[in-house]
Motif scaffolding. Structure first.
Motif, PDB file in Angstrom:
ATOM      1  N   ARG A  83       0.844  -1.215   0.000  1.00 32.43           N
ATOM      2  CA  ARG A  83       0.000   0.000   0.000  1.00 32.43           C
ATOM      3  C   ARG A  83       0.869   1.250   0.000  1.00 32.43           C
ATOM      4  O   ARG A  83       0.581   2.222  -0.702  1.00 32.43           O
ATOM      5  N   ALA A  93       1.130   4.401  -3.052  1.00 27.64           N
ATOM      6  CA  ALA A  93       0.870   5.830  -2.835  1.00 27.64           C
ATOM      7  C   ALA A  93       1.816   6.394  -1.775  1.00 27.64           C
ATOM      8  O   ALA A  93       1.375   6.822  -0.701  1.00 27.64           O
ATOM      9  N   GLU A 144       1.113   9.963  -0.388  1.00 23.32           N
ATOM     10  CA  GLU A 144      -0.073  10.072   0.466  1.00 23.32           C
ATOM     11  C   GLU A 144       0.051   9.227   1.734  1.00 23.32           C
ATOM     12  O   GLU A 144      -0.880   9.179   2.529  1.00 23.32           O
ATOM     13  N   SER A 145       1.184   8.557   1.911  1.00 26.88           N
ATOM     14  CA  SER A 145       1.338   7.626   3.027  1.00 26.88           C
ATOM     15  C   SER A 145       2.609   7.846   3.846  1.00 26.88           C
ATOM     16  O   SER A 145       3.248   6.879   4.268  1.00 26.88           O
ATOM     17  N   THR A 184      -5.954   6.506   6.293  1.00 27.64           N
ATOM     18  CA  THR A 184      -7.025   7.430   5.878  1.00 27.64           C
ATOM     19  C   THR A 184      -7.071   7.580   4.372  1.00 27.64           C
ATOM     20  O   THR A 184      -8.152   7.638   3.787  1.00 27.64           O
ATOM     21  N   ASN A 185      -5.904   7.603   3.721  1.00 28.35           N
ATOM     22  CA  ASN A 185      -5.872   7.695   2.263  1.00 28.35           C
ATOM     23  C   ASN A 185      -6.484   6.454   1.624  1.00 28.35           C
ATOM     24  O   ASN A 185      -7.298   6.549   0.711  1.00 28.35           O
ATOM     25  N   GLU A 186      -6.095   5.282   2.097  1.00 29.73           N
ATOM     26  CA  GLU A 186      -6.625   4.047   1.515  1.00 29.73           C
ATOM     27  C   GLU A 186      -8.129   3.932   1.746  1.00 29.73           C
ATOM     28  O   GLU A 186      -8.876   3.575   0.834  1.00 29.73           O
ATOM     29  N   CYS A 187      -8.582   4.233   2.940  1.00 26.58           N
ATOM     30  CA  CYS A 187      -9.996   4.075   3.262  1.00 26.58           C
ATOM     31  C   CYS A 187     -10.881   5.117   2.588  1.00 26.58           C
ATOM     32  O   CYS A 187     -12.063   4.868   2.358  1.00 26.58           O
ATOM     33  N   SER A 188     -10.322   6.261   2.264  1.00 22.56           N
ATOM     34  CA  SER A 188     -11.123   7.283   1.582  1.00 22.56           C
ATOM     35  C   SER A 188     -11.151   7.075   0.073  1.00 22.56           C
ATOM     36  O   SER A 188     -11.965   7.682  -0.620  1.00 22.56           O
ATOM     37  N   SER A 189     -10.282   6.210  -0.427  1.00 21.88           N
ATOM     38  CA  SER A 189     -10.230   6.002  -1.880  1.00 21.88           C
ATOM     39  C   SER A 189     -11.225   4.961  -2.360  1.00 21.88           C
ATOM     40  O   SER A 189     -11.313   4.699  -3.554  1.00 21.88           O
ATOM     41  N   GLY A 190     -11.970   4.350  -1.445  1.00 21.22           N
ATOM     42  CA  GLY A 190     -12.932   3.328  -1.840  1.00 21.22           C
ATOM     43  C   GLY A 190     -12.236   2.027  -2.169  1.00 21.22           C
ATOM     44  O   GLY A 190     -11.012   1.925  -2.162  1.00 21.22           O
ATOM     45  N   HIS A 249      -9.529  -2.433   1.330  1.00 18.61           N
ATOM     46  CA  HIS A 249      -8.650  -1.801   2.321  1.00 18.61           C
ATOM     47  C   HIS A 249      -7.630  -2.815   2.818  1.00 18.61           C
ATOM     48  O   HIS A 249      -7.459  -3.010   4.023  1.00 18.61           O
TER      49      HIS A 249
END
Length: 198
Positions: A62, A66, A69-70, A78-84, A87
């Motif tokens: 992960r 990104a 963003e990580s 938060t980035n992974e969970c907000s990207s749909g 997870h």
């Protein structure tokens, strides 16, 4: 050549900022911590190492997808969970933290109870930290594996590689304190955000 524990990345050295736990440093410390058990040979801790390595790989994957963003574990989640979508990195982080916490508690138990054999320390930690998440079949496999851990004196002899036991204990205390701070911080973050429970 210096013993492995003197050159490995310690959890005590993982930067923590207001934004969170540094992802790259945490992954390195986790990898070095798991690799330390290779010194015991024969796959004694294979059941723990395999699970930890799989979850480190999931978090690293992960992070590699990104990295901008990580920079912290919190931002990775938060980035992974907000990207749909799936997870997977977050789920791996939750399982990784459980495994690291299990190992941390077993080793702390070993330090605090100088008369207990290692298998007793690991059993106490397993019962308190991982057993609730495992099926009967997994519990049975783990019970057998825990009985195969080395005696305390053999563990120290192999892990210190001829170095000072006292120095190892001092370093291990720092590692475990650093890991404890990271785990507690992330446990709170994950629960409050509804991302998972360690």
């Amino acid at each position: 050549m210096a013993p492995y524990f003197e050159t490995a990345k310690s959890f005590a050295d993982v930067p923590i900022t207001p934004d969170g736990v540094d992802t790259a440093a945490f992954l390195l410390a986790s990898t070095d911590f798991v690799n330390m058990f290779d010194l015991l040979g024969g796959g004694v801790f294979a059941f723990v190492q395999s699970d930890l390595r799989t979850n480190i790989a999931g978090v690293r994957h992960r992070y590699d997808i990104a990295p901008a963003e990580s920079p912290t574990l919190e931002k990775l989640v938060t980035n992974e969970c907000s990207s749909g979508g799936e997870h997977h990195g977050t789920a791996c982080l939750v399982r990784l933290l459980r495994g690291l916490w299990f190992t941390c508690e077993a080793l702390r138990n070993m330090q605090q109870d100088r008369n207990a054999e290692l298998h007793t320390c690991f059993k106490r930690s397993y019962d308190a930290n991982l057993k609730p998440y495992h099926s009967f079949v997994i519990r049975s496999v783990v019970a057998v594996a825990i009985r195969a851990v080395p005696h305390r004196r053999d563990f120290y002899a192999r892990i210190t590689q001829g170095g000072s036991h006292e120095k190892f204990d001092n370093e291990l205390t720092k590692w475990l304190a650093g890991l404890e701070g990271i785990v507690h911080r992330l446990k709170t973050f994950l629960v409050e955000g509804g991302y998972g429970r360690v």
